[in-house]
Enzyme design. Structure first.
Site, PDB file in Angstrom:
ATOM      1  N   GLU A 405       0.756  -1.136   0.119  1.00  0.00           N
ATOM      2  CA  GLU A 405      -0.046  -0.097   0.101  1.00  0.00           C
ATOM      3  C   GLU A 405       0.754   1.316   0.008  1.00  0.00           C
ATOM      4  O   GLU A 405       0.615   2.219  -0.459  1.00  0.00           O
ATOM      5  CB  GLU A 405      -0.779   0.032   1.210  1.00  0.00           C
ATOM      6  N   HIS A 472     -11.140  -5.989   9.133  1.00  0.00           N
ATOM      7  CA  HIS A 472     -11.966  -5.480   7.798  1.00  0.00           C
ATOM      8  C   HIS A 472     -13.139  -4.665   7.978  1.00  0.00           C
ATOM      9  O   HIS A 472     -14.298  -4.784   7.263  1.00  0.00           O
ATOM     10  CB  HIS A 472     -12.375  -7.005   7.184  1.00  0.00           C
TER      11      HIS A 472
END
Length: 666
Positions: A405, A472
């Site tokens: 990322e 998540h």
């Protein structure tokens, strides 16, 4: 004139002209003389800090002269030779170091923490690593434009221990980007010797693990550096690919001057002083009768005169006068909102479809827009947002990424520097932590620091309610609303998601775009079929009422709608903020003034959330209108649990109904 001794470095002039050989010498001499002057000024208290590159001039000069002036270089503290070889006026450099307005950052940053598009230089930030990924992004832009340009980026041996280094090399290798990674191995990371930094014999060996060509060069030999870099850059222009170069050199002064060098063994210092790149090269040029005492004195006199003249003009410039309005106006690049009204033809779309359609239409509108993310190409992304995109736009513009990322956010920044646009998809908003540093310290601050826009949108599926557990399910907007320089968008409806995404992509500033995944397929709405925009900073009244104001966003809007449907006796103003930065204070305050009671609702846990700041704003500006204390409803102060019964208990939705009734009855 110093005594000329025999060179301890073996030079091979090859087919270089005397003019080029002398230019190499002049370009090394200039930063050395500047540094010697800066060390005097530092002792006099006329500059605040100095990171010396004495003894490393051959690397910066050799690399810069090997590249074309229109090719980007990303230097570090000890690369003054990059700036001077690109012929940046010394007046501007000296103003930068003294915090004057004619510098490159208006006094907002110091030393070499700046860039300049005029000279195709992108300066470092203190976190070192991000510039490697930024170089990837610039190189990617060059690759897509097929302009045959090379990008060079510097780091030290200490920086190779950072994750950004490894991510950037991997991305460059996978995408075959035309970038040269220049590692200046100068012996110490502040006071930490190389023996305590890495185990491999040569840092160049790390290139093998990524499938990258790598070379080891004598960083004190300017001819070797220049000729090798020239040959490699010409090769890369014809056959784009990354290359790693380790320059063996030494840092002969402290990490910065206050650190000193007491930790360096005396014999090691003496060994490298004997390898001085300028003294040895001077001796070589004299021995070949290329440099004469007359030319040498002419160079020295000319450079010193330029230094003195430029210092005098920098000193003469007035100190910056603080201007609060100017400071605030420079946090974001000014943008004139381009209204595109929706067409009258609509179709019922889920929120996920609206995001996909909006992204597709922006890709059609902006031919320079690149989207990057994990599994977004053939697979279409885990939520199928980009399904079919690769067939329409190709793999150049719809790019699968490795799991890195940080490097991909940095690559987005590099694309922006090179004049393109980027959308980066975080597979889940939780994973943005792995790209936190470049978002917070690079994207958010670049325009304020040196007026470089960060034309990057980061899309983040977020939120709980689907039993996804602690990693998540987060809705982490508060991390970013706290950071000046970022814009934060959080739609609750398909119509808003599509229009706001178009606006986000048009905006030259970095935008954090939150998409609640529990709403993706549960919320439907009639949405215009064509491209349209919605302005930032404009909340939407979902319901009008007079008893209480409910201020919320994202899933909270739908929680509130459900509670109000179940309690029709409550007449509420329901305000959907839509964007959290910029925030529509006017709509908030007007609603509170009308109802006299306010409930602030967020899905995130309460402490430190954006509702706390909105509450403070209301208390400061609407206190006399309130008929009850400001009420905040949020989720529990715990990580987000997996089991459905625990998640239901965690979410603030379960507390909303009673809290609203209690507030109305107050």
């Amino acid at each position: 004139m110093p005594t000329i001794t025999k060179s301890t470095i073996n030079y091979d002039k090859r087919d270089l002209s005397d003019k080029t050989l002398l230019k190499l010498y002049y370009n090394m001499l200039k930063p050395r003389l500047i540094e010697e002057k800066m060390l005097i000024l530092l002792r006099q208290g006329k500059i605040s800090k100095w990171f010396s590159g004495i003894g490393q001039e051959a690397i910066a000069v050799g690399v810069t002269m090997a590249l074309k002036p229109n090719e980007y270089i990303l230097p570090m503290h000890r690369n003054l030779g990059v700036f001077t070889t690109r012929e940046i006026p010394l007046h501007r450099l000296f103003c930068q170091w003294q915090g004057k307005a004619s510098g490159f950052t208006k006094g907002r940053d110091r030393s070499f923490h700046f860039g300049t598009q005029d000279y195709n230089i992108v300066g470092m930030i203190s976190h070192l690593g991000p510039q490697l990924g930024v170089a990837d992004g610039i190189a990617l832009a060059n690759l897509l434009k097929k302009n045959g340009q090379v990008t060079a980026v510097f780091t030290g041996e200490g920086g190779t221990s950072e994750g950004d280094f490894h991510e950037a090399l991997n991305v460059a290798a996978v995408w075959q980007l035309p970038v040269i990674f220049c590692v200046e191995n100068n012996g110490y990371g502040l006071s930490t010797p190389t023996s305590e930094q890495y185990r491999c014999k040569h840092l160049a060996d790390r290139g093998k693990g990524y499938g990258i060509e790598s070379f080891i060069l004598d960083g004190n030999n300017v001819i070797e550096t220049y000729t090798k870099l020239k040959k490699l850059s010409e090769s890369i222009r014809k056959r784009p690919r990354p290359i790693l170069i380790e320059f063996k050199t030494f840092r002969r002064r402290g990490h910065e001057e206050a650190s000193g060098t007491k930790y360096v063994p005396k014999e090691l210092m003496e060994e490298w002083e004997a390898k001085d790149p300028i003294e040895n090269y001077r001796s070589f040029l004299f021995s070949k009768k290329i440099l004469t005492q007359e030319i040498d004195e002419k160079y020295t006199t000319e450079i010193k005169a330029d230094i003195d003249r430029s210092l005098e003009s920098a000193y003469a410039e007035e100190d910056i006068k603080p201007n609060e309005t100017e400071e605030l106006n420079d946090v974001y690049k000014p943008v004139e909102y381009q209204e595109v009204k929706p067409n009258e033809i609509t179709e019922e779309l889920r929120l996920v479809d609206a995001v996909s359609q909006g992204l597709r239409q922006s890709m059609e509108k902006h031919k320079d827009l690149v989207i990057m993310g994990q599994d977004i190409a053939e697979y279409g992304g885990v939520f199928k947002i980009t399904e079919g995109f690769i067939n329409q736009f190709g793999k150049d513009r719809v790019r699968n990424t490795p799991i890195c990322e940080s490097a991909i956010v940095e690559a987005g920044m590099g694309l922006s520097i090179a004049g393109m646009k980027a959308v980066v998809e975080m597979q889940f908003s939780d994973f943005v932590t792995s790209g936190f540093n470049p978002i917070i310290n690079y994207l958010a601050k670049s325009y304020y620091r040196w007026h470089q826009q960060a034309d990057v949108v980061i899309r983040m599926p977020c939120g709980a309610g689907v039993g996804a557990g602690p990693f998540h399910s987060q809705t982490n907007e508060a991390w970013f609303t706290k950071t000046p320089g970022l814009k934060v968008v959080y739609p609750a409806f398909p119509y808003d998601a599509k229009g706001l995404l178009a606006t986000a992509i048009n905006d030259p500033n970095p935008v954090m775009f939150f998409e609640h995944k529990a709403l993706y397929r549960s919320i439907r709405q009639e949405v215009p079929t064509d491209y349209y925009t919605i302005p930032f900073g404009k909340a939407r009244k979902v319901k009008e009422g007079h008893d209480v104001s409910i201020i919320t966003y994202g899933a909270g809007v739908h929680w509130a709608v459900e509670v109000l449907q179940n309690n029709p006796e409550i007449s509420a103003d329901l305000v959907d903020l839509r964007t959290l930065q910029p925030l529509d204070k006017e709509t908030i305050l007007n609603s509170v003034k009308k109802t006299g009671k306010v409930l602030l609702l967020q899905e995130d846990s309460g402490f430190g959330g954006i509702s706390s700041d909105i509450s403070a704003i209301i208390m400061e500006e609407c206190f006399e209108y309130l008929d009850a204390p400001v009420k905040r409803v949020a989720s529990m102060e715990t990580p987000i649990p997996f089991a459905v019964q625990l998640e239901k208990q965690y979410l603030g939705k379960s507390k909303l109904g009673q809290a609203l009734k209690d507030l109305v009855a107050y």
